[in-house]
Design a protein around this motif. Structure first.
Motif, PDB file in Angstrom:
ATOM      1  N   ASP A  30       0.815  -1.211   0.000  1.00  0.00           N
ATOM      2  CA  ASP A  30       0.000   0.000   0.000  1.00  0.00           C
ATOM      3  C   ASP A  30       0.849   1.260   0.000  1.00  0.00           C
ATOM      4  OD1 ASP A  30      -2.809  -1.268   0.479  1.00  0.00           O
ATOM      5  OD2 ASP A  30      -1.474  -2.212   1.944  1.00  0.00           O
ATOM      6  N   GLU A  31       2.078   1.132   0.436  1.00  0.00           N
ATOM      7  CA  GLU A  31       3.033   2.232   0.385  1.00  0.00           C
ATOM      8  C   GLU A  31       4.408   1.665   0.101  1.00  0.00           C
ATOM      9  OE1 GLU A  31       4.824   5.854   3.159  1.00  0.00           O
ATOM     10  OE2 GLU A  31       4.287   3.948   4.090  1.00  0.00           O
ATOM     11  N   VAL A  32       5.165   2.366  -0.725  1.00  0.00           N
ATOM     12  CA  VAL A  32       6.579   2.031  -0.931  1.00  0.00           C
ATOM     13  C   VAL A  32       7.381   3.264  -0.516  1.00  0.00           C
ATOM     14  CG1 VAL A  32       8.365   1.363  -2.552  1.00  0.00           C
ATOM     15  CG2 VAL A  32       6.044   0.457  -2.822  1.00  0.00           C
ATOM     16  N   LEU A  33       8.191   3.082   0.523  1.00  0.00           N
ATOM     17  CA  LEU A  33       8.988   4.170   1.073  1.00  0.00           C
ATOM     18  C   LEU A  33      10.465   3.856   0.885  1.00  0.00           C
ATOM     19  CD1 LEU A  33       9.466   6.722   2.834  1.00  0.00           C
ATOM     20  CD2 LEU A  33       9.283   5.225   4.841  1.00  0.00           C
ATOM     21  N   VAL A  34      11.200   4.787   0.311  1.00  0.00           N
ATOM     22  CA  VAL A  34      12.637   4.640   0.121  1.00  0.00           C
ATOM     23  C   VAL A  34      13.343   5.721   0.930  1.00  0.00           C
ATOM     24  CG1 VAL A  34      14.555   4.657  -1.507  1.00  0.00           C
ATOM     25  CG2 VAL A  34      12.358   3.669  -2.186  1.00  0.00           C
ATOM     26  N   VAL A  35      14.247   5.309   1.803  1.00  0.00           N
ATOM     27  CA  VAL A  35      15.087   6.255   2.543  1.00  0.00           C
ATOM     28  C   VAL A  35      16.454   6.249   1.875  1.00  0.00           C
ATOM     29  CG1 VAL A  35      16.146   6.810   4.750  1.00  0.00           C
ATOM     30  CG2 VAL A  35      13.806   5.935   4.683  1.00  0.00           C
ATOM     31  N   ASP A  36      16.806   7.349   1.262  1.00  0.00           N
ATOM     32  CA  ASP A  36      18.031   7.456   0.473  1.00  0.00           C
ATOM     33  C   ASP A  36      19.061   8.294   1.217  1.00  0.00           C
ATOM     34  OD1 ASP A  36      19.760   9.033  -1.644  1.00  0.00           O
ATOM     35  OD2 ASP A  36      19.063   7.210  -2.640  1.00  0.00           O
ATOM     36  N   SER A  37      20.283   7.786   1.289  1.00  0.00           N
ATOM     37  CA  SER A  37      21.338   8.473   2.049  1.00  0.00           C
ATOM     38  C   SER A  37      22.380   9.116   1.135  1.00  0.00           C
ATOM     39  CB  SER A  37      22.014   7.501   3.023  1.00  0.00           C
ATOM     40  OG  SER A  37      22.480   6.349   2.342  1.00  0.00           O
ATOM     41  N   GLY A  38      21.910   9.924   0.208  1.00  0.00           N
ATOM     42  CA  GLY A  38      22.837  10.726  -0.587  1.00  0.00           C
ATOM     43  C   GLY A  38      23.246  10.146  -1.918  1.00  0.00           C
ATOM     44  N   ARG A  48      10.955   7.984  -7.310  1.00  0.00           N
ATOM     45  CA  ARG A  48       9.779   8.844  -7.402  1.00  0.00           C
ATOM     46  C   ARG A  48       8.991   8.563  -8.682  1.00  0.00           C
ATOM     47  NH1 ARG A  48      13.658  12.847  -5.312  1.00  0.00           N
ATOM     48  NH2 ARG A  48      13.094  13.291  -3.124  1.00  0.00           N
ATOM     49  N   ALA A  49       9.697   8.321  -9.776  1.00  0.00           N
ATOM     50  CA  ALA A  49       9.031   8.021 -11.046  1.00  0.00           C
ATOM     51  C   ALA A  49       8.226   6.726 -10.954  1.00  0.00           C
ATOM     52  CB  ALA A  49      10.061   7.924 -12.169  1.00  0.00           C
ATOM     53  N   ALA A  50       8.683   5.813 -10.085  1.00  0.00           N
ATOM     54  CA  ALA A  50       7.979   4.541  -9.910  1.00  0.00           C
ATOM     55  C   ALA A  50       6.842   4.641  -8.901  1.00  0.00           C
ATOM     56  CB  ALA A  50       8.969   3.465  -9.468  1.00  0.00           C
ATOM     57  N   GLY A  51       6.650   5.828  -8.317  1.00  0.00           N
ATOM     58  CA  GLY A  51       5.548   6.026  -7.387  1.00  0.00           C
ATOM     59  C   GLY A  51       5.904   5.886  -5.924  1.00  0.00           C
ATOM     60  N   ALA A  52       7.183   5.710  -5.626  1.00  0.00           N
ATOM     61  CA  ALA A  52       7.603   5.568  -4.236  1.00  0.00           C
ATOM     62  C   ALA A  52       7.719   6.932  -3.567  1.00  0.00           C
ATOM     63  CB  ALA A  52       8.942   4.844  -4.162  1.00  0.00           C
ATOM     64  N   ARG A  53       7.517   6.946  -2.257  1.00  0.00           N
ATOM     65  CA  ARG A  53       7.799   8.135  -1.462  1.00  0.00           C
ATOM     66  C   ARG A  53       9.268   8.084  -1.053  1.00  0.00           C
ATOM     67  NH1 ARG A  53       6.945   9.644   4.240  1.00  0.00           N
ATOM     68  NH2 ARG A  53       6.003   7.604   4.654  1.00  0.00           N
ATOM     69  N   VAL A  54       9.981   9.173  -1.243  1.00  0.00           N
ATOM     70  CA  VAL A  54      11.417   9.191  -0.992  1.00  0.00           C
ATOM     71  C   VAL A  54      11.740  10.191   0.114  1.00  0.00           C
ATOM     72  CG1 VAL A  54      13.697   9.620  -1.975  1.00  0.00           C
ATOM     73  CG2 VAL A  54      11.918   8.550  -3.376  1.00  0.00           C
ATOM     74  N   ALA A  72       9.035   6.255   9.776  1.00  0.00           N
ATOM     75  CA  ALA A  72       8.443   7.189   8.820  1.00  0.00           C
ATOM     76  C   ALA A  72       7.310   6.572   7.999  1.00  0.00           C
ATOM     77  CB  ALA A  72       9.525   7.721   7.879  1.00  0.00           C
ATOM     78  N   ALA A  73       7.137   5.269   8.083  1.00  0.00           N
ATOM     79  CA  ALA A  73       6.125   4.581   7.280  1.00  0.00           C
ATOM     80  C   ALA A  73       4.713   4.994   7.693  1.00  0.00           C
ATOM     81  CB  ALA A  73       6.300   3.073   7.414  1.00  0.00           C
ATOM     82  N   GLU A  74       3.788   4.928   6.754  1.00  0.00           N
ATOM     83  CA  GLU A  74       2.406   5.294   7.033  1.00  0.00           C
ATOM     84  C   GLU A  74       1.654   4.195   7.776  1.00  0.00           C
ATOM     85  OE1 GLU A  74       0.385   6.397   3.485  1.00  0.00           O
ATOM     86  OE2 GLU A  74       1.609   8.189   3.113  1.00  0.00           O
ATOM     87  N   HIS A  75       2.064   2.942   7.579  1.00  0.00           N
ATOM     88  CA  HIS A  75       1.306   1.820   8.132  1.00  0.00           C
ATOM     89  C   HIS A  75       2.138   1.047   9.149  1.00  0.00           C
ATOM     90  CE1 HIS A  75      -1.421   2.891   4.966  1.00  0.00           C
ATOM     91  NE2 HIS A  75      -0.540   2.572   4.033  1.00  0.00           N
ATOM     92  N   ASP A  76       1.444   0.332  10.036  1.00  0.00           N
ATOM     93  CA  ASP A  76       2.138  -0.377  11.114  1.00  0.00           C
ATOM     94  C   ASP A  76       2.792  -1.671  10.646  1.00  0.00           C
ATOM     95  OD1 ASP A  76       1.609   1.450  13.175  1.00  0.00           O
ATOM     96  OD2 ASP A  76      -0.400   0.633  13.479  1.00  0.00           O
TER      97      ASP A  76
END
Length: 256
Positions: A30-38, A48-54, A72-76
């Protein structure tokens, strides 16, 4: 009971060549979250182009970064993976089938099997397969822990197992990439060895002890079944010891 929502949490840096298949494999979440470190190779834009939250941030370490993603995720319910990992079709189907049971307050976390691809082939011996890893969990009852770079999920309660499918791990791109990545691991391990508690941590950790014993078990020679790739792969265990990490440099030339 409503369908349980799942957040896929991925940590990444300079993974433009591998992030696409990873994102595709968790598109059912339901959500794809990417944490990017530089990243400097455009990984963020591809995500972002694939629809992920970055989320773009610094690098606080393996454990802290994975905790940051979970927080940071929206869901548990969290499906946690690295940029070089992919959920195969069977594992996806198994997770989808399990969704209706996740919200009943029962099992707080599930292990999946990780299958590693190394130097052109799947490694299926020496204790590396099946490699059970907790990757699907309720963040209210489980959290990332460990001492860098050896992260693990600690769970409040019994852990279930998803026996169908695999989390495919496309590890080092080449032997040079292997050596380059082992250097920060070795330095971090060396620093941890300076702590008085590290001996208690390493030998009090059942996962580490299991890995150590499997390396010296006769099954560990199964790496030889796949030729030079298996030999170099088998030496990775020793490369985790910073005092011996230079041996991979020698074996790189032997492998070639």
């Amino acid at each position: 009971m409503s369908r349980v929502r799942i957040s896929a949490c991925i940590i990444a840096k300079d993974e433009a060549d591998r992030i696409g298949p990873c994102l595709d494999s968790v598109s059912f979440c339901d959500e794809v979250l990417v944490v990017d470190s530089g990243s400097t190779d455009g990984t963020q834009d591809l995500c972002r182009a694939a629809g992920a939250r970055v989320i773009e941030t610094d690098w606080p370490g393996w454990v802290a970064q994975k905790r940051r993603a979970v927080d940071a995720a929206e869901h548990d319910w969290i499906l946690s993976l690295d940029a070089d990992e992919r959920v195969d079709a069977e594992l996806r189907a198994a997770i989808e089938a399990l969704r209706d049971d996740l919200g009943d307050g029962g099992t707080p976390a599930y292990e999946v099997t990780r299958k590693t691809f190394y130097l052109g082939r799947w490694i299926l011996h020496g204790g590396w397969y099946p490699e059970w890893r907790v990757r699907l969990f309720d963040r209210r009852r489980a959290h990332w822990a460990g001492i860098d770079p050896h992260d693990r999920v600690e769970v409040e309660g019994a852990v279930g197992r998803i026996r169908d499918g695999n989390l495919e791990h496309f590890t080092y791109r080449s032997i040079d990439d292997h050596i380059a990545q082992m250097k920060p691991y070795g330095l971090k391990s060396w620093w941890n060895l300076r702590n008085d508690d590290i001996f208690v941590y390493r030998w009090g950790d059942p996962d580490y002890v299991r890995e150590f014993l499997q390396f010296f078990d006769e099954d560990s020679t199964a790496g030889y079944y796949v030729g030079s790739d298996g030999y170099v792969w088998g030496r990775e265990f020793i490369s985790k010891n910073p005092a011996l990490s230079g041996e991979l440099e020698i074996e790189k030339h032997w492998y070639r």
